[in-house]
Design a protein around this motif. Structure first.
Motif, PDB file in Angstrom:
ATOM      1  N   UNK B  15       0.725  -1.584  -0.187  1.00  0.00           N
ATOM      2  CA  UNK B  15       0.174  -0.317  -0.256  1.00  0.00           C
ATOM      3  C   UNK B  15       0.427   1.723   0.418  1.00  0.00           C
ATOM      4  N   UNK B  16       2.150   1.699   0.783  1.00  0.00           N
ATOM      5  CA  UNK B  16       2.863   2.490   1.000  1.00  0.00           C
ATOM      6  C   UNK B  16       3.129   2.538  -0.489  1.00  0.00           C
ATOM      7  N   UNK B  18       2.631   1.663  -3.076  1.00  0.00           N
ATOM      8  CA  UNK B  18       1.525   2.250  -3.886  1.00  0.00           C
ATOM      9  C   UNK B  18       1.192   3.810  -4.110  1.00  0.00           C
ATOM     10  N   UNK B  19       0.514   4.075  -2.582  1.00  0.00           N
ATOM     11  CA  UNK B  19       0.514   5.121  -2.802  1.00  0.00           C
ATOM     12  C   UNK B  19       1.727   6.272  -3.567  1.00  0.00           C
ATOM     13  N   UNK B  20       3.282   5.776  -3.136  1.00  0.00           N
ATOM     14  CA  UNK B  20       3.874   6.727  -3.504  1.00  0.00           C
ATOM     15  C   UNK B  20       4.397   6.984  -5.209  1.00  0.00           C
ATOM     16  N   UNK B  22       1.617   6.365  -7.309  1.00  0.00           N
ATOM     17  CA  UNK B  22       0.550   7.238  -7.390  1.00  0.00           C
ATOM     18  C   UNK B  22       0.899   9.152  -7.153  1.00  0.00           C
ATOM     19  N   UNK B  23       1.464   9.477  -5.869  1.00  0.00           N
ATOM     20  CA  UNK B  23       1.645  10.590  -6.110  1.00  0.00           C
ATOM     21  C   UNK B  23       2.303  11.079  -6.564  1.00  0.00           C
ATOM     22  N   UNK B  24       3.743  10.363  -7.052  1.00  0.00           N
ATOM     23  CA  UNK B  24       4.174  10.740  -8.492  1.00  0.00           C
ATOM     24  C   UNK B  24       3.508  11.282  -9.772  1.00  0.00           C
ATOM     25  N   UNK B  26       0.282  11.783  -9.937  1.00  0.00           N
ATOM     26  CA  UNK B  26      -0.872  12.879  -9.737  1.00  0.00           C
ATOM     27  C   UNK B  26       0.441  14.112 -10.147  1.00  0.00           C
ATOM     28  N   UNK B  27       1.234  14.436  -9.542  1.00  0.00           N
ATOM     29  CA  UNK B  27       1.884  15.387  -9.108  1.00  0.00           C
ATOM     30  C   UNK B  27       2.724  16.061 -10.694  1.00  0.00           C
ATOM     31  N   UNK B  28       2.932  14.828 -11.329  1.00  0.00           N
ATOM     32  CA  UNK B  28       3.293  15.100 -13.110  1.00  0.00           C
ATOM     33  C   UNK B  28       2.329  15.549 -13.490  1.00  0.00           C
ATOM     34  N   UNK B  48      -9.962  12.842  -6.500  1.00  0.00           N
ATOM     35  CA  UNK B  48      -9.221  12.049  -7.725  1.00  0.00           C
ATOM     36  C   UNK B  48      -9.779  10.698  -7.422  1.00  0.00           C
ATOM     37  N   UNK B  50      -8.802   6.790  -8.301  1.00  0.00           N
ATOM     38  CA  UNK B  50      -7.648   6.142  -8.414  1.00  0.00           C
ATOM     39  C   UNK B  50      -7.905   4.532  -8.934  1.00  0.00           C
ATOM     40  N   UNK B 112      -9.205   0.919  -7.314  1.00  0.00           N
ATOM     41  CA  UNK B 112      -8.485  -0.397  -7.033  1.00  0.00           C
ATOM     42  C   UNK B 112      -8.285   0.077  -5.411  1.00  0.00           C
TER      43      UNK B 112
END
Lengths: 112, 112
Positions: B15-16, B18-20, B22-24, B26-28, B48, B50, B112
């Motif tokens: 999960x962690x 995946x979250x990193x 997804x955050x990457x 999203x920001x990009x 958002x 997922x 997800x």
């Protein structure tokens, strides 16, 4: 340079829900960072770690410590459309900032 | 306005992790959106979703469709420091853009 995102483990969020909250926190803290910190962090590949908090209280305690250290900080409350009650605090992002400055705040936490 | 982040389900990411990713993503993608789309999306609460992709190929197919529609798009390759082989494609972000435009690309995918 790195960013730490600390998310609550006690809410039973699905992986997708967790990811959305982490992304929200990440972006919000990036926007509070100064331009030079943002640039340096991006050039280093947007290094991120996602860490676990046992509860809400820990998030607020870390927020105060990070703010006192002058780091970019964002705390996220969920809008509550799905899964959680409206206003539930879910995640805290610290940085982007220097690795040591971030670790001084979140270095004791485990990976999510 | 919304943003959809599609992540691979076949990699067995924690999960962690995946979250990193997804955050990457999203920001990009946010950085590729124009200023007006960014502002409107933030004012609406950074909506958002997922979503899950069964494999790498689906991500690239959706990327082409989204680009053809003129939407902001970012595809993420993991640096491979942990869990994954370097260069593994993990996630795709589409938007922020109008709900209908995003749904036209990702509307068939499950949460997800």
């Amino acid at each position: 340079m790195k960013q730490a995102i600390v998310a609550r483990r006690d809410l039973g969020m699905s992986p997708g829900k967790l990811a959305a909250q982490v992304a929200h926190a990440s972006l919000s803290a990036v926007e509070k960072a100064d331009a030079e910190a943002r640039r340096a962090w991006k050039q280093g590949g947007q290094k991120k770690v996602v860490l676990r908090s046992p509860d809400e209280r820990t998030l607020f305690e870390l927020k105060v410590i990070a703010e006192d250290a002058g780091l970019p900080v964002a705390i996220i409350r969920d809008a509550g459309h799905t899964q959680l009650e409206p206003g539930t605090v879910t995640a805290l992002a610290v940085g982007p900032a220097g690795d040591e400055a971030v670790d001084a705040v979140t270095g004791d936490l485990k990976l999510y």
